[in-house]
Enzyme design. Structure first.
Site, PDB file in Angstrom:
ATOM      1  CG  HIS A  35       6.135  -5.427 -20.400  1.00  0.00           C
ATOM      2  ND1 HIS A  35       5.251  -4.579 -19.756  1.00  0.00           N
ATOM      3  CD2 HIS A  35       6.782  -4.650 -21.292  1.00  0.00           C
ATOM      4  CE1 HIS A  35       5.362  -3.370 -20.259  1.00  0.00           C
ATOM      5  NE2 HIS A  35       6.293  -3.380 -21.192  1.00  0.00           N
ATOM      6  CG  HIS A  39       2.616  -8.705 -15.534  1.00  0.00           C
ATOM      7  ND1 HIS A  39       2.418  -7.390 -15.878  1.00  0.00           N
ATOM      8  CD2 HIS A  39       1.519  -9.055 -14.798  1.00  0.00           C
ATOM      9  CE1 HIS A  39       1.264  -6.962 -15.384  1.00  0.00           C
ATOM     10  NE2 HIS A  39       0.709  -7.952 -14.726  1.00  0.00           N
ATOM     11  CG  HIS A  46      -2.856 -11.379 -15.976  1.00  0.00           C
ATOM     12  ND1 HIS A  46      -3.609 -10.367 -16.503  1.00  0.00           N
ATOM     13  CD2 HIS A  46      -2.106 -10.800 -15.000  1.00  0.00           C
ATOM     14  CE1 HIS A  46      -3.335  -9.232 -15.890  1.00  0.00           C
ATOM     15  NE2 HIS A  46      -2.416  -9.467 -14.972  1.00  0.00           N
ATOM     16  CD  GLU A  47       0.362 -12.292 -12.474  1.00  0.00           C
ATOM     17  OE1 GLU A  47       1.419 -11.621 -12.565  1.00  0.00           O
ATOM     18  OE2 GLU A  47      -0.711 -11.791 -12.086  1.00  0.00           O
TER      19      GLU A  47
END
Length: 708
Positions: free
Chosen positions: A495, A492, A488-489
């Site tokens: 991104h 980011h 999940h992290e």
């Protein structure tokens, strides 16, 4: 006439201060080894003064406003301040300590006043307005046109059109609000640390493996307090603590959950957050009214992709009923298991503290998934190298080389250089995976450098987790949830790393709150992709792959408990909205009123379940009262609508020969049409560019078992 207060003129920063010159490390990585805490205050003060002078030069420019002398000048301003603040915020969130807390308390109102100096300067707004009016006659590219509109919107939302009296009140509110947010966050950290449960009798810790016991003993030793000999059960940020699923002792489970829920409620003065959160809610409501909004939630929603609180309420309301019904079914099943447990007896009633324990029993009984069996296959280095990084390579062609010559800001922080498939350097990825005293709870990503073609900067991004460090020389073995958090992290991080925009304001994750979680949630899907899991899920001693039947059971088990998971999340999201969909006079005034307000809000929303407390109770809800996700915690489920729809795209249109979308064609399309664009256009347009239509909620309802 400027509406900014007088400020200190810039001076030359002491050349021995490491912030005096740009970093000369690769990709602009801060030289943490050269930085001492005493360097921060003078560098921040000088950074504030220099950027004020840069803004003043733009505001007083006699030339007609242009992109170069207004927009680009504003975007270029503040290089010193950016350089020092990324370091300071990294240290304050990941290292902490009394000295850092003191600096944070001191500078928080200064930073609020600094932001006001920009957004409340009517001369600067007049230049933006002039450019906006002239825009139809100018040959602006799409990104510049979007940036201009963003600047104008931010000036108006900040209150630049208010009269002098209201502007003065707004400045006061902004300074006080940011001070309270800082205070709340610091009190939450104190509450986590002081609320840890000491256990002197090891017999109470049955159910825990030797590695966990060693970690808990080290927790006690590291704290060094005489009354914490033996083992120390430290607290994570959410209400439910991971150890609740494994502790056999029901009294200790109850004690641990009670300690978790008691944080901030006045058990000690230093961590009592109730008066702080009440004042915050009231002042945010007052500020919203001053700016012309019904309440703070309406102010926040306007800038998000949701646009209105009606849309937010509709989504949360649509999910609350089905989630609560599913949770009640799960509770009935757990009650049956509890009644059949000889250690509990047929008359025992299920409690919130027992839920995780018996849910884990269901998983083991139904799916035969046991953390003790599973964890040896989930070693951190392998999860990163052969899971997280491998998926990024297959999708985007990225390669990762650890740079042991580059130092982080604390022991255990690691740095990797990220390159494109042709060898071109892209940026740096920094991993800070272990918990430490003073570190903020939970997991998050942040930038040390933003990608920007205008500034010529490349991304340096950090992932932060709070994994308990193993004994020296032992491997770091993860739970499946911790593996999910790694993916999940890193979503980011991607991104930020794959951003390809001109202006720093629009770079990477600088998107609306209810969009920012979308790419990170999409990245979670690769942890269960057969080609990925086959590489990273290998026994840390033998190298044998996780047995196929264990993986099948694990994936099936992951679908169990969605009623609980959705209900506890919605409880927090609805609490966040309740505190921010009120007028100033509707906010309670006494600390003792916090708990009744919370319970009433949960019951009205249909999620006031005794067995399913909200993921965060108000008194330690750092997302909303520490700042950042105020009136925006709904963002996770809003983003999951986009995520579930996109996951469906990867596994259908993006699939090649059954690879589930794990290929360069699908990855490149996702990169080009969404990840690279940051906030350089309407984020929902980026989704439409990928999907060819607006998002649909049906994939999310199916994923969470919430179909009516």
């Amino acid at each position: 006439m400027s509406s900014a207060p007088a400020e200190t003129a810039p001076t030359e920063l002491d050349p021995t201060n490491p912030f005096a010159e740009p970093w000369d490390l690769p990709y602009g990585l801060p030289d943490f080894g050269a930085i001492e805490l005493d360097h921060l205050r003078p560098a921040i003060a000088e950074g504030l003064a220099r950027q004020r002078a840069e803004w003043e030069a733009v505001a007083s420019d006699a030339e007609l406003p242009s992109v170069a002398n207004t927009l680009e000048a504003l975007e270029r301003s503040g290089t010193l301040l950016r350089r020092v603040l990324v370091v300071f915020h990294t240290l304050s969130s990941a290292v902490g300590g009394d000295q850092i807390d003191a600096i944070e308390t001191e500078i928080a109102p200064q930073l609020a006043a600094h932001r006001d100096a920009l957004w409340l300067d009517r001369r600067l707004f007049a230049r933006i307005e002039s450019l906006t009016n002239a825009a139809p006659l100018l040959d602006l590219d799409d990104e510049t046109r979007w940036l201009l509109a963003e600047y104008r919107k931010r000036f108006v939302r900040a209150g630049v059109l208010l009269d002098d009296a209201d502007t003065a009140r707004l400045r006061s509110l902004n300074a006080r609000i940011v001070t309270l947010e800082t205070e709340f966050s610091q009190r939450v950290v104190r509450g986590m640390e002081s609320g840890a449960v000491a256990v002197s009798d090891p017999a109470r810790l049955t159910g825990l493996d030797e590695g966990t016991l060693a970690g808990l003993a080290r927790n006690a030793a590291d704290r060094g307090a005489a009354d914490r000999a033996g083992h120390l059960l430290t607290l994570g940020l959410p209400t439910q603590q991971p150890l609740l699923a494994r502790l056999d002792d029901p009294d200790l489970r109850a004690e641990l959950l009670a300690a978790s829920e008691a944080r901030g409620t006045g058990v000690e003065d230093a961590s009592d957050t109730r008066a702080t959160l009440l004042e915050l809610a009231r002042l945010r409501a007052e500020r919203a009214a001053l700016l012309g909004y019904e309440h703070h939630a309406a102010y926040v929603a306007e800038e998000a992709t949701a646009a209105t609180t009606a849309a937010v309420n509709d989504l949360l309301g649509r999910l609350a009923g089905p989630a609560a019904r599913n949770a009640e079914k799960e509770a009935a099943e757990l009650q049956e298991m509890l009644a059949a447990d000889p250690a509990a007896g047929p008359d025992a009633r299920l409690r919130a503290a027992d839920w995780s324990f018996y849910a884990e029993k269901v998983r083991k009984e139904r799916y035969a998934v046991d953390d003790a069996v599973l964890q040896p296959y989930l070693e951190l280095d392998r999860v990163l190298r052969d899971g997280v990084f491998f998926a990024a390579n297959q999708l985007y062609g990225l390669t990762f080389r650890e740079r042991t010559d580059l130092a982080g800001y604390a022991d255990g922080v690691r740095v990797w250089e990220v390159r494109e498939d042709d060898g071109t350097g892209l940026g740096l990825f920094v991993g800070d995976y272990y918990a430490r005293s003073g570190k903020r709870g939970g997991a998050w990503m942040h930038h040390l450098s933003d990608q920007s073609h205008l500034l010529g900067t490349q991304p340096v991004v950090v992932n932060n987790l709070n994994i308990t460090a193993p004994p020296a020389g032992e491997p770091t073995l993860l739970t499946w949830d911790e593996v999910r958090t790694c993916f999940h992290e890193f979503g980011h991080a991607l991104h930020g790393l794959l951003s390809d925009v001109r202006y720093p304001t629009l770079s990477g994750t600088s998107v609306p709150r209810d969009f920012v979680e979308y790419p990170s949630q999409v990245n979670e899907m690769w942890m269960a992709n057969p080609a990925v899991v086959e590489r990273f899920a290998r026994h840390h001693v033998t190298g044998e792959p996780m047995p196929a039947e264990l993986l099948e059971k694990l994936l099936a088990a992951a679908e169990y408990g969605e009623g609980f998971a959705t209900s506890e999340y919605l409880g927090a999201a609805l609490l966040d909205q309740a505190w921010h969909q009120v007028r100033p006079e509707e906010v309670p005034t006494e600390p003792a009123d916090v708990a009744p307000f919370e319970q009433s809000a949960l019951e009205r929303a249909g999620v006031g379940l005794d067995l399913v407390p909200p993921r965060y109770r108000s008194t330690y809800f750092n997302h909303t009262f520490g700042g950042g996700y105020d009136a925006g915690y709904y963002s996770y489920i809003w983003s999951e609508v986009l995520d579930a729809d996109t996951a469906e795209w990867f596994t259908t249109e993006g699939d090649i020969a059954g690879d589930g979308g794990l290929n360069r064609m699908a990855g490149q399309k996702f990169r080009d049409r969404l990840l690279s664009r940051g906030n350089s256009q309407d984020p929902l347009q980026s989704f439409r560019d990928l999907r060819g239509r607006d998002p649909r909620i049906e994939p999310l309802l199916a994923r969470r078992g919430l179909q009516e």
